[in-house]
Design a protein around this motif. Structure first.
Motif, PDB file in Angstrom:
ATOM      1  N   LEU A  87     -77.743 -23.277 -10.130  1.00  0.00           N
ATOM      2  CA  LEU A  87     -78.706 -22.644 -10.449  1.00  0.00           C
ATOM      3  C   LEU A  87     -78.429 -21.530 -11.511  1.00  0.00           C
ATOM      4  O   LEU A  87     -77.314 -21.270 -11.699  1.00  0.00           O
ATOM      5  CB  LEU A  87     -79.285 -21.771  -9.036  1.00  0.00           C
ATOM      6  CG  LEU A  87     -79.975 -22.555  -8.025  1.00  0.00           C
ATOM      7  CD1 LEU A  87     -80.342 -21.764  -6.645  1.00  0.00           C
ATOM      8  CD2 LEU A  87     -81.041 -23.622  -8.489  1.00  0.00           C
ATOM      9  N   ASP A  88     -79.462 -21.088 -11.936  1.00  0.00           N
ATOM     10  CA  ASP A  88     -79.097 -20.037 -13.362  1.00  0.00           C
ATOM     11  C   ASP A  88     -78.539 -18.699 -12.874  1.00  0.00           C
ATOM     12  O   ASP A  88     -78.848 -18.191 -11.649  1.00  0.00           O
ATOM     13  CB  ASP A  88     -80.280 -19.867 -14.130  1.00  0.00           C
ATOM     14  CG  ASP A  88     -80.009 -19.378 -15.590  1.00  0.00           C
ATOM     15  OD1 ASP A  88     -78.903 -19.716 -15.930  1.00  0.00           O
ATOM     16  OD2 ASP A  88     -80.876 -18.835 -16.165  1.00  0.00           O
ATOM     17  N   ASP A  89     -77.670 -18.397 -13.540  1.00  0.00           N
ATOM     18  CA  ASP A  89     -77.159 -17.026 -13.127  1.00  0.00           C
ATOM     19  C   ASP A  89     -76.314 -16.324 -14.334  1.00  0.00           C
ATOM     20  O   ASP A  89     -75.624 -16.932 -15.044  1.00  0.00           O
ATOM     21  CB  ASP A  89     -76.224 -17.010 -12.120  1.00  0.00           C
ATOM     22  CG  ASP A  89     -75.503 -15.874 -11.360  1.00  0.00           C
ATOM     23  OD1 ASP A  89     -74.922 -14.792 -12.108  1.00  0.00           O
ATOM     24  OD2 ASP A  89     -75.818 -15.589 -10.157  1.00  0.00           O
ATOM     25  N   PRO A  90     -76.639 -15.078 -14.655  1.00  0.00           N
ATOM     26  CA  PRO A  90     -75.976 -14.292 -15.783  1.00  0.00           C
ATOM     27  C   PRO A  90     -74.592 -14.464 -15.746  1.00  0.00           C
ATOM     28  O   PRO A  90     -73.848 -14.350 -16.653  1.00  0.00           O
ATOM     29  CB  PRO A  90     -76.418 -12.915 -15.735  1.00  0.00           C
ATOM     30  CG  PRO A  90     -77.112 -12.757 -14.287  1.00  0.00           C
ATOM     31  CD  PRO A  90     -77.504 -14.104 -13.851  1.00  0.00           C
ATOM     32  N   ARG A  91     -73.797 -14.704 -14.576  1.00  0.00           N
ATOM     33  CA  ARG A  91     -72.303 -14.582 -14.336  1.00  0.00           C
ATOM     34  C   ARG A  91     -71.679 -15.771 -15.049  1.00  0.00           C
ATOM     35  O   ARG A  91     -70.427 -16.072 -15.232  1.00  0.00           O
ATOM     36  CB  ARG A  91     -71.910 -14.273 -13.071  1.00  0.00           C
ATOM     37  CG  ARG A  91     -72.131 -12.953 -12.531  1.00  0.00           C
ATOM     38  CD  ARG A  91     -72.056 -12.755 -11.018  1.00  0.00           C
ATOM     39  NE  ARG A  91     -73.130 -13.500 -10.207  1.00  0.00           N
ATOM     40  CZ  ARG A  91     -73.311 -13.114  -9.149  1.00  0.00           C
ATOM     41  NH1 ARG A  91     -72.249 -12.683  -8.376  1.00  0.00           N
ATOM     42  NH2 ARG A  91     -74.213 -13.736  -8.397  1.00  0.00           N
ATOM     43  N   HIS A  92     -72.765 -17.082 -15.255  1.00  0.00           N
ATOM     44  CA  HIS A  92     -72.340 -18.117 -15.903  1.00  0.00           C
ATOM     45  C   HIS A  92     -71.718 -17.987 -17.215  1.00  0.00           C
ATOM     46  O   HIS A  92     -70.719 -18.737 -17.695  1.00  0.00           O
ATOM     47  CB  HIS A  92     -73.372 -19.037 -16.088  1.00  0.00           C
ATOM     48  CG  HIS A  92     -73.566 -19.724 -14.693  1.00  0.00           C
ATOM     49  ND1 HIS A  92     -72.632 -20.309 -13.782  1.00  0.00           N
ATOM     50  CD2 HIS A  92     -74.828 -20.154 -14.007  1.00  0.00           C
ATOM     51  CE1 HIS A  92     -73.186 -20.646 -12.625  1.00  0.00           C
ATOM     52  NE2 HIS A  92     -74.459 -20.746 -12.682  1.00  0.00           N
ATOM     53  N   GLY A  93     -72.154 -16.905 -17.770  1.00  0.00           N
ATOM     54  CA  GLY A  93     -71.663 -16.818 -19.429  1.00  0.00           C
ATOM     55  C   GLY A  93     -70.234 -16.762 -19.135  1.00  0.00           C
ATOM     56  O   GLY A  93     -69.309 -17.426 -20.214  1.00  0.00           O
ATOM     57  N   GLU A  94     -69.431 -15.772 -18.536  1.00  0.00           N
ATOM     58  CA  GLU A  94     -68.069 -15.624 -18.475  1.00  0.00           C
ATOM     59  C   GLU A  94     -67.390 -16.945 -18.009  1.00  0.00           C
ATOM     60  O   GLU A  94     -66.096 -17.127 -18.524  1.00  0.00           O
ATOM     61  CB  GLU A  94     -67.765 -14.692 -17.447  1.00  0.00           C
ATOM     62  CG  GLU A  94     -66.501 -14.198 -17.434  1.00  0.00           C
ATOM     63  CD  GLU A  94     -66.215 -12.977 -16.598  1.00  0.00           C
ATOM     64  OE1 GLU A  94     -64.995 -12.647 -16.156  1.00  0.00           O
ATOM     65  OE2 GLU A  94     -67.107 -12.131 -16.338  1.00  0.00           O
TER      66      GLU A  94
END
Length: 322
Positions: A63-70
């Motif tokens: 699922l999408d999560d802003p922490r995926h960027g790191e």
């Protein structure tokens, strides 16, 4: 994510409490001990080496999560250096499955026998109807869905539905997009209809049991979603499996032996059987050059997890920072 394409509900933020954080210390220690009793219980990024063969393994959160960027910043160079990227399902597999559903809607829709409204006890149907309304799905439509598909929908909290409908795809989607942009070949670890065939092999009664188990978590679905995401980014995915087992064992009226049997069946069908089938695919790809294999983090751990199976096949495993 094609499995959720029927949903149209509005997404709200998943505002809940981390169930592990508010758990009593003794209970939390017991869950940690259960997780630690299996091989490779923690860690989302690994390197497997056998001779000249090198495979990087990424446990993903779907699922999408802003922490995926790191996380993606760490994974992107490994994607670019790979001769091939292996995923559970790429764009070709999703297109093939959509084509199958267009030809044969009975893959997900009941075409004979009782509807779910007829098959479920009245109180359970009422709970299911409320849960589906919260996900933007009218109960009359859900009543005709195959029970296994309804259990999949229940596994996605209402607060995450819109992101799934939009095809955000979590870390898996980001890895696929990066591989395509870097012109790195993408391959699937399994045939596009693998999971469908596994569910189709289950009896109607067993599939109804999956709904019962999923509804047991519905009252705390937002908390469970927060806990799931936090555990993933803490690289403690195995804790989620143990937490889910514990919560299911506490459901009133469901014998513990039945819960354990259901869990064993789900682990075999959704993880063990698939993990074993993936190993030859990974080994074959590794003969061509460096490989990056990305799949749900729960597939990493356990006696029949991908990491232990690779170790048994002669690979040396090393956990990497993520």
């Amino acid at each position: 994510m094609f499995l959720f394409s029927a949903a149209t509900g509005a997404e709200a933020a998943c505002e809940g409490e981390n169930l592990l954080a508010k758990m009593e210390e003794g209970e939390r220690r017991a869950l940690l001990a259960a997780a630690d009793a299996v091989p490779f219980p923690r860690g989302n990024l690994w390197r497997a080496v056998r001779g000249e063969e090198v495979v990087h393994l990424v446990g993903t959160y779907h699922l999408d999560d802003p922490r995926h960027g790191e996380v993606m910043a760490r994974v992107a160079p490994l994607v670019e250096a790979a001769a091939v990227v292996l995923v559970e399902a790429g764009p070709e597999e999703e297109a093939a499955l959509m084509a199958d559903l267009a030809r044969d809607p009975s893959l997900m829709v009941l075409t004979e026998g009782p509807t779910l409204r007829e098959a479920l006890p009245e109180a359970e149907w009422a709970m299911l109807a409320d849960a589906m309304r919260a996900r933007g799905l009218p109960p009359f439509m859900v009543s005709k869905f195959r029970p296994w598909y309804v259990s999949v929908l229940l596994a996605l909290p209402a607060c995450k539905m819109e992101g799934a409908v939009a095809g955000a795809g979590g870390l898996d989607g980001m890895i696929i997009a990066h591989a395509e942009a870097a012109d790195v070949p993408l391959r699937a670890l399994e045939a596009h209809d693998t999971v469908f065939r596994q569910f189709a092999a289950m009896s109607f009664e067993d599939q109804l049991g999956m709904i019962t188990s999923a509804l047991a978590l519905e009252p705390v679905s937002a908390d469970y979603s927060v806990t799931l995401a936090d555990a993933y980014f803490d690289q403690e995915a195995r804790l989620i499996w143990e937490l889910t087992r514990r919560m299911s064992l506490e459901v009133p009226g469901v014998p513990a032996a039945q819960v354990e049997e259901d869990f064993a069946q789900m682990e075999r069908m959704l993880m063990t059987d698939r993990n074993r089938a993936w190993i030859p695919v990974i080994e074959a790809a590794a003969q061509e050059g460096p490989v990056l294999a990305a799949f749900g983090a729960l597939h990493l751990s356990g006696e029949t997890g991908v990491l232990h199976l690779l170790e048994e096949a002669g690979f040396r495993l090393e956990r990497l920072p993520m």
